[in-house]
Design an enzyme around this catalytic site. Structure first.
Site, PDB file in Angstrom:
ATOM      1  N   LYS A 199      76.224 -56.172-121.028  1.00 59.67           N
ATOM      2  CA  LYS A 199      77.132 -57.325-121.091  1.00 59.67           C
ATOM      3  C   LYS A 199      76.600 -58.451-121.984  1.00 59.67           C
ATOM      4  O   LYS A 199      77.321 -58.998-122.811  1.00 59.67           O
ATOM      5  CB  LYS A 199      77.340 -57.847-119.665  1.00 59.67           C
ATOM      6  CG  LYS A 199      78.454 -58.848-119.539  1.00 59.67           C
ATOM      7  CD  LYS A 199      79.778 -58.150-119.556  1.00 59.67           C
ATOM      8  CE  LYS A 199      80.926 -59.031-119.204  1.00 59.67           C
ATOM      9  NZ  LYS A 199      82.148 -58.225-119.057  1.00 59.67           N
TER      10      LYS A 199
ATOM     11  N   HIS B 197      57.065 -46.908-115.572  1.00 58.69           N
ATOM     12  CA  HIS B 197      58.245 -47.282-116.366  1.00 58.69           C
ATOM     13  C   HIS B 197      58.109 -48.715-116.900  1.00 58.69           C
ATOM     14  O   HIS B 197      58.436 -49.656-116.191  1.00 58.69           O
ATOM     15  CB  HIS B 197      59.509 -47.187-115.501  1.00 58.69           C
ATOM     16  CG  HIS B 197      59.890 -45.777-115.204  1.00 58.69           C
ATOM     17  ND1 HIS B 197      60.729 -45.046-116.019  1.00 58.69           N
ATOM     18  CD2 HIS B 197      59.523 -44.943-114.195  1.00 58.69           C
ATOM     19  CE1 HIS B 197      60.871 -43.826-115.521  1.00 58.69           C
ATOM     20  NE2 HIS B 197      60.149 -43.743-114.417  1.00 58.69           N
TER      21      HIS B 197
ATOM     22  N   CYS C 211      56.996 -41.468-118.224  1.00 60.14           N
ATOM     23  CA  CYS C 211      57.210 -40.637-117.039  1.00 60.14           C
ATOM     24  C   CYS C 211      57.356 -39.156-117.431  1.00 60.14           C
ATOM     25  O   CYS C 211      56.395 -38.563-117.902  1.00 60.14           O
ATOM     26  CB  CYS C 211      58.409 -41.173-116.252  1.00 60.14           C
ATOM     27  SG  CYS C 211      58.461 -40.516-114.584  1.00 60.14           S
ATOM     28  N   TYR C 212      58.549 -38.571-117.292  1.00 59.72           N
ATOM     29  CA  TYR C 212      58.719 -37.172-117.707  1.00 59.72           C
ATOM     30  C   TYR C 212      58.296 -37.010-119.170  1.00 59.72           C
ATOM     31  O   TYR C 212      57.673 -36.016-119.537  1.00 59.72           O
ATOM     32  CB  TYR C 212      60.185 -36.746-117.522  1.00 59.72           C
ATOM     33  CG  TYR C 212      60.477 -35.338-117.997  1.00 59.72           C
ATOM     34  CD1 TYR C 212      60.294 -34.247-117.152  1.00 59.72           C
ATOM     35  CD2 TYR C 212      60.943 -35.103-119.291  1.00 59.72           C
ATOM     36  CE1 TYR C 212      60.557 -32.948-117.588  1.00 59.72           C
ATOM     37  CE2 TYR C 212      61.207 -33.807-119.736  1.00 59.72           C
ATOM     38  CZ  TYR C 212      61.021 -32.737-118.885  1.00 59.72           C
ATOM     39  OH  TYR C 212      61.279 -31.459-119.324  1.00 59.72           O
TER      40      TYR C 212
ATOM     41  N   GLY D  44      92.031 -60.067-122.781  1.00 60.02           N
ATOM     42  CA  GLY D  44      91.552 -61.427-122.964  1.00 60.02           C
ATOM     43  C   GLY D  44      90.169 -61.605-122.353  1.00 60.02           C
ATOM     44  O   GLY D  44      89.543 -62.636-122.496  1.00 60.02           O
ATOM     45  N   GLY D  45      89.678 -60.573-121.667  1.00 54.85           N
ATOM     46  CA  GLY D  45      88.311 -60.600-121.139  1.00 54.85           C
ATOM     47  C   GLY D  45      87.327 -60.402-122.284  1.00 54.85           C
ATOM     48  O   GLY D  45      87.728 -60.071-123.408  1.00 54.85           O
ATOM     49  N   VAL D  46      86.049 -60.601-121.989  1.00 55.09           N
ATOM     50  CA  VAL D  46      85.034 -60.543-123.045  1.00 55.09           C
ATOM     51  C   VAL D  46      85.043 -59.190-123.766  1.00 55.09           C
ATOM     52  O   VAL D  46      85.098 -59.130-125.000  1.00 55.09           O
ATOM     53  CB  VAL D  46      83.624 -60.757-122.437  1.00 55.09           C
ATOM     54  CG1 VAL D  46      82.565 -60.783-123.516  1.00 55.09           C
ATOM     55  CG2 VAL D  46      83.578 -62.014-121.614  1.00 55.09           C
ATOM     56  N   ASP D  47      85.022 -58.105-122.979  1.00 53.98           N
ATOM     57  CA  ASP D  47      84.807 -56.789-123.590  1.00 53.98           C
ATOM     58  C   ASP D  47      85.973 -56.369-124.484  1.00 53.98           C
ATOM     59  O   ASP D  47      85.769 -55.947-125.623  1.00 53.98           O
ATOM     60  CB  ASP D  47      84.580 -55.725-122.508  1.00 53.98           C
ATOM     61  CG  ASP D  47      83.482 -56.136-121.551  1.00 53.98           C
ATOM     62  OD1 ASP D  47      82.671 -56.993-121.943  1.00 53.98           O
ATOM     63  OD2 ASP D  47      83.445 -55.617-120.424  1.00 53.98           O
TER      64      ASP D  47
ATOM     65  N   GLU E 247      59.955 -50.192-118.907  1.00 56.50           N
ATOM     66  CA  GLU E 247      61.265 -50.783-119.221  1.00 56.50           C
ATOM     67  C   GLU E 247      61.887 -51.518-118.035  1.00 56.50           C
ATOM     68  O   GLU E 247      62.799 -52.315-118.233  1.00 56.50           O
ATOM     69  CB  GLU E 247      62.229 -49.692-119.723  1.00 56.50           C
ATOM     70  CG  GLU E 247      62.699 -48.662-118.689  1.00 56.50           C
ATOM     71  CD  GLU E 247      61.715 -47.515-118.444  1.00 56.50           C
ATOM     72  OE1 GLU E 247      60.516 -47.673-118.722  1.00 56.50           O
ATOM     73  OE2 GLU E 247      62.151 -46.469-117.943  1.00 56.50           O
TER      74      GLU E 247
ATOM     75  N   GLY F 203      62.874 -38.505-116.685  1.00 57.52           N
ATOM     76  CA  GLY F 203      63.932 -37.564-116.320  1.00 57.52           C
ATOM     77  C   GLY F 203      63.594 -36.916-114.989  1.00 57.52           C
ATOM     78  O   GLY F 203      62.459 -36.996-114.529  1.00 57.52           O
TER      79      GLY F 203
END
Ligand code: XMP
Length: 508
Positions: free
Chosen positions: A366, A166, A81-82, A221-224, A168, A54
């Site tokens: 995604k 980090h 980190c923080y 009609g898109g993925v999401d 990640e 943070g």
């Protein structure tokens, strides 16, 4: 009950990435506010807790803290980190401003044995981004690594672990190993969670929340939006109404494909309403050549069509949006989120009568949304397809959009995509665009004066920058031949060799 790791959010920019890295180990992970009550944590019964980074300094009065008693829960904790500094501070160590801050890839030397660093090289590259550092560890903690400028880049005691860097982010070369070590060796998670579990529990929660309410979804009609609609359909069946606006600016056959999957004869129970608005869009775009104006017109018209349909349906209780994590801009400590106004086609109407927006995918990346889609049985070609912009072919036609030009670009794009797919080439995005240039050519014995198609194929990981794909010449030659032979109105084909920057991926 699934194994759970919780992430306490202290406002860092990589928080969702931490959750995602844990989920990559097939362990479910959720983000909670930093000040989540201790009782709630006990109820959640996590196998491990991660404290995020943070922007604050632990000594500032307004800096986010957490209940100190979490360190006595006998649950493994990893501070990043923080989060690492906070652990040191709350347990009696000393945190101060480092004599020199560290930012970027940094060489970290591992000191002695640590379960967190199993299978990690003694000298490893980690991503640092800090101005404060732990100057003195709390009682009985031991230092497990250092860097040139940071004598305590990690520390631990029993099942409490803290790292200044980090793990990640991709730039921490062995970060995934460290997260896996935490999840599997320290928290003892088996890792038997799959995305389908997420889908199923979300579907269950949606069912409870919505009850007998009515839900409206703009399905592109898109993925999401497709994955979101299918989840809702599984949760509430025919209380869901999906409106699909055919702008006429979709790729060849796309509107029919969407109807085939989601329409009355498809496999889902979506109350699918297809609105054929092709003529309306063309009418509005008549004479418009400026790209930004085209985007605005398309966005506005989309909202208008959607609004008209919604009014016919009457009062709904909820509106579904296929917002995913990258559409969300973190604000403050991530407790509130603002949706980009240009989500999909120009955002959704603001004055519709509904109680709440439902965004079942808002915490997923995604590729995670794709996994959900596949596990819910959506077809591969729909789930795995490349991104397609909300304003559609309207922004792949330079100059005025006309019906003739839409057909040309649809046909050329169809051929290009076909050949790339047949060749099995892996690209991030590839399409044909119609330049506004006409030039002289010769076909048979006739003079032609026709358009030039531009082919675009890029490789990118984040779509913020992109490299042009070095397509094999044979493919370009074959696509060119097919386009000039099969698409009426085209006599030249160009390959766009420009990266982003200076170009953009789209060609408008
Ligand atoms: P550019 O052209 O900005 O595109 O380099 C980057 C990525 O964003 C997509 N894109 C859009 N997607 N609505 C969308 O949903 C839009 O208005 C839009 N404009 C660009 C583009 O296809 C590429 O993947």
């Amino acid at each position: 009950m699934n194994e759970l790791i919780i992430v306490l959010d202290f406002g860092g920019q990589y928080n969702q990435l931490i959750a995602r890295r844990v989920r990559e180990n097939n362990v479910y992970c959720e983000i909670h506010p930093n000040d989540i009550p201790l009782e709630k944590i006990k109820q959640l019964n996590p196998k491990g807790i991660i404290l995020t980074g943070g922007p604050n300094s632990v000594y500032n009065e307004e800096s986010p803290l957490c209940d100190k008693r979490i360190f006595e829960l006998n649950v493994p904790i990893l501070g990043i980190c923080y989060g690492a500094q906070l652990m040191a501070y709350l347990l009696g160590g000393k945190v101060s401003t480092a004599p020199s801050s560290e930012y970027g890839s940094t060489n970290v030397s591992i000191d002695g044995n640590s379960k967190l660093f199993d299978n990690v090289k003694e000298n490893t590259i980690c991503w640092m981004s800090h101005t404060d550092y732990i100057e003195e560890v709390p009682n009985d903690f031991r230092i497990t690594s250092h860097t040139k400028n940071c004598p305590i880049s990690s520390m631990e005691k029993n099942n409490l672990y803290a790292v200044q860097f980090h793990p990640e982010v991709m730039h921490t070369q062995e970060g995934n190993t460290m997260i896996t070590n935490f999840v599997k060796n320290i928290c003892h998670c088996k890792g038997d969670w799959i995305m389908l579990d997420f889908a199923e529990s979300t579907i269950k929660q949606l069912k409870q929340k919505i009850g007998s309410g009515k839900v409206l979804c703009a399905l592109s009609g898109g993925v999401d939006s497709s994955v979101a609609a299918v989840m809702l359909s599984k949760a509430i069946g025919n209380q869901l109404i999906c409106v699909f606006v055919d702008t006429g600016l979709l790729r060849k056959n796309e509107a029919d494909e969407v109807e085939k999957i989601f329409g009355t004869n498809g496999s889902y129970d979506l109350n699918f309403i297809k609105v054929d608005a092709k003529d309306r869009f063309l009418e509005k775009l008549k004479g418009v050549t400026e790209p930004e104006s085209k985007r605005k017109i398309i966005g506005k018209e989309f909202i208008r069509v959607f609004e008209e349909e919604a009014k016919k349906i009457g009062k709904v209780d909820y509106l579904v949006q296929g917002t995913i994590y990258s559409d969300i801009i973190e604000s403050g400590h991530g407790k509130s989120a603002v949706i980009k106004s240009h989500h999909n086609v120009g955002g959704l109407p603001k004055d519709l009568d509904f109680k709440e927006i439902i965004e079942p995918l808002r915490l997923l990346f995604k590729d995670e949304v794709r996994k959900v889609g596949l596990e819910l049985g959506l077809p591969n070609y729909l789930v795995l397809r490349q991104p397609f912009p909300g304003p559609g072919l309207g922004i792949r036609i330079v100059g005025e959009v006309t019906s003739e030009k839409v057909t040309i670009v649809q046909e050329a794009d169809w051929i290009f995509r076909n050949e790339i797919e047949n060749a099995g080439i892996n690209l991030s995005q590839y399409f044909a665009a119609l330049t506004n240039m006409r030039s002289v050519g010769v076909m048979g014995d006739e003079r032609t004066y026709d358009y030039a198609i531009a082919l675009r194929a890029v490789i990118t990981s984040d779509f913020m920058t992109a490299e042009t794909a070095k397509l094999p010449w044979e493919i370009l030659e074959k696509v060119t031949q097919r386009i000039v032979n099969e698409v009426k109105g085209v006599n030249r084909v160009f390959y766009d060799c420009t990266g982003k920057p200076p170009a953009t991926i789209e060609f408008e």
